[in-house]
Write an enzyme that holds these catalytic residues in place. Structure first.
Site, PDB file in Angstrom:
ATOM      1  N   ASP A   1     -55.614  14.097  72.433  1.00 48.77           N
ATOM      2  CA  ASP A   1     -55.031  12.945  71.762  1.00 48.77           C
ATOM      3  C   ASP A   1     -55.818  12.590  70.492  1.00 48.77           C
ATOM      4  O   ASP A   1     -57.047  12.596  70.501  1.00 48.77           O
ATOM      5  CB  ASP A   1     -55.061  11.755  72.742  1.00 48.77           C
TER       6      ASP A   1
ATOM      7  N   GLU B   1     -65.830  29.140  79.913  1.00 49.81           N
ATOM      8  CA  GLU B   1     -66.531  29.335  81.182  1.00 49.81           C
ATOM      9  C   GLU B   1     -65.555  29.369  82.353  1.00 49.81           C
ATOM     10  O   GLU B   1     -65.870  29.864  83.426  1.00 49.81           O
ATOM     11  CB  GLU B   1     -67.515  28.182  81.433  1.00 49.81           C
TER      12      GLU B   1
HETATM   13  C1  GLC Z   1     -51.410   9.442  70.306  1.00 52.32           C
HETATM   14  C2  GLC Z   1     -50.428   9.295  71.442  1.00 52.32           C
HETATM   15  C3  GLC Z   1     -49.808   7.930  71.355  1.00 52.32           C
HETATM   16  C4  GLC Z   1     -50.897   6.902  71.493  1.00 52.32           C
HETATM   17  C5  GLC Z   1     -51.987   7.116  70.462  1.00 52.32           C
HETATM   18  C6  GLC Z   1     -53.214   6.346  70.800  1.00 52.32           C
HETATM   19  O1  GLC Z   1     -50.791   9.404  69.073  1.00 52.32           O
HETATM   20  O2  GLC Z   1     -49.491  10.318  71.406  1.00 52.32           O
HETATM   21  O3  GLC Z   1     -48.826   7.738  72.325  1.00 52.32           O
HETATM   22  O4  GLC Z   1     -50.353   5.626  71.327  1.00 52.32           O
HETATM   23  O5  GLC Z   1     -52.389   8.454  70.408  1.00 52.32           O
HETATM   24  O6  GLC Z   1     -53.853   6.897  71.908  1.00 52.32           O
END
Ligand code: GLC
Ligand code: MG
Length: 554
Positions: free
Chosen positions: A213, A265
């Site tokens: 993310d 790993e």
């Molecule tokens: C990314 C995710 C989104 C979230 C953001 C903050 O863009 O896909 O859904 O709100 O990160 O974590």
């Protein structure tokens, strides 16, 4: 019929990966929120569909301020989604079905309810506990102004001031997203080490990889300089050319190199996928160099205006950029952050939809949008590389554009004072069976967001086995993709005699793909039709349709 997992360590190079948004896939306990046991009972849907892997959006312990992208314990399952035992069962079932499992990792920020953040608040300025986050003194008299002018991707300032334990107005902390999502300090080795442990925890449970993310955001520019441009929305910066001090800093790459060797790993077939809104593709390619991640979502493709020449350029650029570092491209049209393609493509070409669509916004033409979306899907699934499918798109589910304000839960809606509808419209629970309350999503009939009134037609069971349904189109496409090795073969652009500039045509292996993007009828080239996104009448390909034709390359 169970598929076999591709044995090769390179399975991901051409894999079709299905995104499950756990809140909205299937609810087993009747609380109206999807959960892990619900997913497990519905996994056979995915083998029937014919995908290779699933990616699960976060199901970790979380106050759910951003639907689980605000994690308070990275090593457990939130009770709303089940337990770790439920996760183990899910993985076993997926293995039995030949499906790989990728989970989400949220390293840019934690929840403000994470123990680390609570400790940071308690410990006070200058403490090692605060060093794990991005605390700074304010500017101006009394430190009353935020440390810089950065804006949150969810609107409003990216800084929130804390009250120190003696009750005085204190330092500020950075949050690129909601105030309940404080950014971590990735210059801090304790943060890095903690995430090593989190990756190992899930790898030990048998996952096949991670979707990372906000991969472009972990490291901020030195000194946290003001940004001359206020960027406006989750997916990127505004039009000015200044490179943002918030994102895509060179320092992020060391993190992914470290993770790549950690994953190694556990075997050569574990993968990292970057969620990085970075342009142009040549910069994105830096995230998928041989010693970094394996894949990066291709948002340039998702965002590309529905125009043949733009699509051709994006496809070529993506293949070249990823190819230059030996990585496959990915092809993405939908996810839990973007307006569903059936609806997006039903708006005038190039309409900006990053703020979502609400009842007060222009409404899409769903008939047109669906035709265009399916034409794009058959382009997507024929392209070399890995393809992502977001739950619901396989039944042609539209964005829910009529959600009432009081139902909206995306923090973007509240933080923008209701100006941005936000992302709830693409996160509505999936209809499985027509006619029943919640349409088979939940035994109690509850759904955390209301489904659309006319959604019976999008129920999976209403489309299964029905000729001409979206579901059967996806299934056929995935079967043929596998049979003809479409994800693996190289692409060659083809110029068809008599085809205008609205036509996109390319050869992959033994398959000629012709897409009529906008334009008019296209005379049908010779060869056997394998699949078409719309009925073919009179020997021509109608506008807003794609056909796959079996034909040896010239
Ligand atoms: C990314 C995710 C989104 C979230 C953001 C903050 O863009 O896909 O859904 O709100 O990160 O974590
Ligand atoms: Mg539930």
């Amino acid at each position: 019929m169970p598929q076999t997992t591709p044995p090769s360590a390179d399975w991901w190079r051409s894999a079709v990966i299905y995104q499950i948004y756990p809140r909205s896939f299937a609810d087993s306990d009747g609380d109206g929120i999807g959960d892990l046991p619900g997913i497990t009972t519905r996994l056979d849907h995915l083998t029937e569909l014919g995908v290779d892997a699933v990616w699960l959006s976060p199901f970790y312990t979380s106050p759910q301020a951003d639907a689980g992208y605000d994690v308070s314990n990275y090593r457990d399952v939130d009770p709303v989604f089940g337990t770790l035992a439920d996760f183990r069962i899910l993985v076993v079932r997926a293995r039995d079905l030949g499906l790989r499992v990728i989970v989400d990792i949220v390293p840019n920020h934690t929840s403000d309810e994470h123990p680390w953040f609570k400790q940071a608040l308690a410990a006070g300025p200058g403490s090692p506990e605060r060093e794990r986050y991005m605390f700074r003194d304010g500017r101006g008299p009394g430190g009353d102004e935020p440390p810089n002018n950065w804006q949150s991707a969810f609107y409003g300032p990216a800084w929130t001031r804390v009250t120190e334990s003696d009750g005085s107005p204190g330092q500020w902390y950075l949050h690129l997203f909601d105030a309940k999502q404080p950014d971590l300090n990735w210059a801090n080795e304790r943060v890095r080490a903690e995430f090593d442990g989190i990756l190992r925890f899930w790898l030990d449970l048998g996952v096949d990889g991670f979707r990372v993310d906000v991969a472009r955001g972990l490291v901020k520019a030195d000194g946290l300089p003001d940004y001359p441009v206020q960027f406006q929305h989750a997916s990127g910066e505004s039009g000015l050319r200044t490179r943002s001090p918030l994102f895509d800093q060179p320092g992020v790459h060391a993190v992914y190199r470290r993770w790549r060797s950690l994953l190694a790993e556990y075997g050569p077939d574990k993968i990292l996928v970057a969620e990085a809104h970075v342009r142009p593709p040549s910069r994105l390619a830096q995230y998928v160099r041989p010693d970094e991640m394996h894949q990066a979502f291709n948002f340039e493709f998702l965002d590309c205006p529905y125009r043949a020449r733009d699509l051709r350029a994006v496809i070529t650029e993506s293949l070249d950029a990823c190819g230059s570092v030996g990585a496959p491209s990915t092809w993405v049209l939908n996810n839990h952050d973007d307006v569903r393609h059936v609806s997006r493509l039903g708006l005038p070409v190039g309409t900006w939809t990053d703020d979502g669509i609400g009842p007060r916004d222009q409404q899409p033409d769903l008939e047109l949008g669906t035709r265009r979306a399916l034409a794009m899907t058959l382009v997507q699934l024929a392209l070399p590389g890995s393809a992502y499918i977001y739950q619901g798109e396989e039944v042609g589910l539209p964005e829910h554009t009529q959600l009432p304000d009081q139902a909206r839960q995306d923090p973007m809606f509240a933080r923008s004072g209701g100006r941005a509808a936000g992302r709830d419209g693409c996160r509505v629970p999936i209809p499985w069976e027509p006619g029943t309350p919640a349409r088979g999503f939940s035994p109690s009939g509850r759904t955390w967001l209301p489904q659309g009134e006319d959604w019976d037609r999008y129920a999976v069971s209403a489309q299964r086995g029905v000729d001409g349904s979206v579901y059967e189109l996806y299934r056929a496409a995935l079967r043929l993709r596998r049979e003809y090795g479409l994800g693996i073969a190289a692409l060659q652009w083809v110029t068809l005699p008599g085809a205008g500039e609205d036509v996109l045509s390319f050869q992959v292996g033994d398959v000629l793909v012709v897409a009529s993007i906008g334009g008019g009828d296209v005379p049908m080239p010779a060869g056997d039709v394998l699949l078409a996104s719309a009925p073919l009448g009179g020997g021509a390909l109608p506008p807003d349709a794609t056909v796959w034709i079996r034909r040896r390359a010239a």
